[in-house]
Scaffold this motif. Sequence first.
Motif, PDB file in Angstrom:
ATOM      1  N   GLY A  18      -4.486  67.635 -36.534  1.00  0.00           N
ATOM      2  CA  GLY A  18      -5.678  66.852 -36.843  1.00  0.00           C
ATOM      3  C   GLY A  18      -6.755  66.950 -35.778  1.00  0.00           C
ATOM      4  N   ARG A  19      -8.005  67.122 -36.232  1.00  0.00           N
ATOM      5  CA  ARG A  19      -9.151  67.143 -35.333  1.00  0.00           C
ATOM      6  C   ARG A  19     -10.269  66.322 -35.966  1.00  0.00           C
ATOM      7  NH1 ARG A  19      -9.126  70.769 -31.267  1.00  0.00           N
ATOM      8  NH2 ARG A  19     -11.332  71.238 -31.312  1.00  0.00           N
ATOM      9  N   ALA A  20     -11.109  65.751 -35.126  1.00  0.00           N
ATOM     10  CA  ALA A  20     -12.188  64.893 -35.621  1.00  0.00           C
ATOM     11  C   ALA A  20     -13.427  65.120 -34.774  1.00  0.00           C
ATOM     12  CB  ALA A  20     -11.764  63.427 -35.555  1.00  0.00           C
ATOM     13  N   ALA A  21     -14.605  65.057 -35.423  1.00  0.00           N
ATOM     14  CA  ALA A  21     -15.881  65.293 -34.743  1.00  0.00           C
ATOM     15  C   ALA A  21     -16.739  64.034 -34.825  1.00  0.00           C
ATOM     16  CB  ALA A  21     -16.609  66.473 -35.379  1.00  0.00           C
ATOM     17  N   PHE A  22     -17.175  63.552 -33.672  1.00  0.00           N
ATOM     18  CA  PHE A  22     -18.047  62.378 -33.604  1.00  0.00           C
ATOM     19  C   PHE A  22     -18.967  62.512 -32.399  1.00  0.00           C
ATOM     20  CE2 PHE A  22     -14.250  60.616 -35.753  1.00  0.00           C
ATOM     21  CZ  PHE A  22     -14.857  60.158 -36.924  1.00  0.00           C
ATOM     22  N   PHE A  23     -20.047  61.728 -32.415  1.00  0.00           N
ATOM     23  CA  PHE A  23     -20.919  61.653 -31.250  1.00  0.00           C
ATOM     24  C   PHE A  23     -20.167  61.001 -30.087  1.00  0.00           C
ATOM     25  CE2 PHE A  23     -24.618  62.266 -34.067  1.00  0.00           C
ATOM     26  CZ  PHE A  23     -25.413  63.074 -33.248  1.00  0.00           C
ATOM     27  N   GLU A  24     -20.416  61.526 -28.898  1.00  0.00           N
ATOM     28  CA  GLU A  24     -19.916  60.946 -27.662  1.00  0.00           C
ATOM     29  C   GLU A  24     -21.062  60.819 -26.679  1.00  0.00           C
ATOM     30  OE1 GLU A  24     -16.621  62.664 -25.497  1.00  0.00           O
ATOM     31  OE2 GLU A  24     -15.534  63.037 -27.378  1.00  0.00           O
ATOM     32  N   GLY A  25     -20.890  59.935 -25.724  1.00  0.00           N
ATOM     33  CA  GLY A  25     -21.793  59.840 -24.591  1.00  0.00           C
ATOM     34  C   GLY A  25     -20.972  59.787 -23.323  1.00  0.00           C
ATOM     35  N   CYS A  26     -21.657  59.681 -22.192  1.00  0.00           N
ATOM     36  CA  CYS A  26     -20.954  59.663 -20.909  1.00  0.00           C
ATOM     37  C   CYS A  26     -21.809  58.920 -19.896  1.00  0.00           C
ATOM     38  CB  CYS A  26     -20.686  61.089 -20.435  1.00  0.00           C
ATOM     39  SG  CYS A  26     -19.840  61.192 -18.835  1.00  0.00           S
ATOM     40  N   LEU A  27     -21.178  58.067 -19.108  1.00  0.00           N
ATOM     41  CA  LEU A  27     -21.907  57.312 -18.104  1.00  0.00           C
ATOM     42  C   LEU A  27     -22.513  58.221 -17.038  1.00  0.00           C
ATOM     43  CD1 LEU A  27     -19.476  54.291 -17.597  1.00  0.00           C
ATOM     44  CD2 LEU A  27     -21.518  54.419 -19.041  1.00  0.00           C
TER      45      LEU A  27
END
Length: 215
Positions: free
Chosen positions: A114-123
């Motif tokens: 299983g793989r999933a694609a979503f927006f991420e951010g980073c501090l």
Amino acid sequence: MSSPALIDLVDQLLAGSGPLPIVAAGDPVLRRPAEPVDDRLDRKRLDRLIEAMRETMLAAPGVGLAAPQVGLPLRLAVIEDAAEVSEEIRQARGRVPQPFRVLINPSYEPVGPGRAAFFEGCLSVPGWGAVVTRHANVRLRALDERGRAVDEVFTGWPARIVQHESDHLDGTLYLDRAELRSLSSREAMAGRWAQPTPAAAAEALGFELGDTQEA
């Protein structure tokens, strides 16, 4: 980094009050593999550092923070997520509350295809986000703050947090794994791409979501 130099750096960080300064992309500490914690810090310093990292993470605010993000080349991270999101987002992203956890010398491996694609951010990359395809399920091995072994499978959004923070300890930023055509400002993410999945962003910005599968 030798233990005396590391101890001096930790003491300098802990001498201040309030959240620790967060290192931004471009600082070499974010691009070098971190060192195992092992016996580099005594119990009192380690406990104080963990508490300071938690305070910094919550103040940012964020759901995870790795030691290199505060300038320390140590394989140490903290995670915590209240997951205060809508039910629609909870279902789409598998975002469920994650209690405060300390991860010492963590490593992970995928569980299943299983793989999933979503927006991420980073501090450490403030103001921006991008779509990252990650393993939907991972097995985490680490030690907790008392040196007890952790061997646990994480799924959904908690699995994403584990991967993101563990990557920091190998000198990897989320942008290294991102679809760069999806790179969006915080304002664009909030105003245009706040949907539970990045499907609309992929169509409008012209990128593929990659080989994603249900967990």
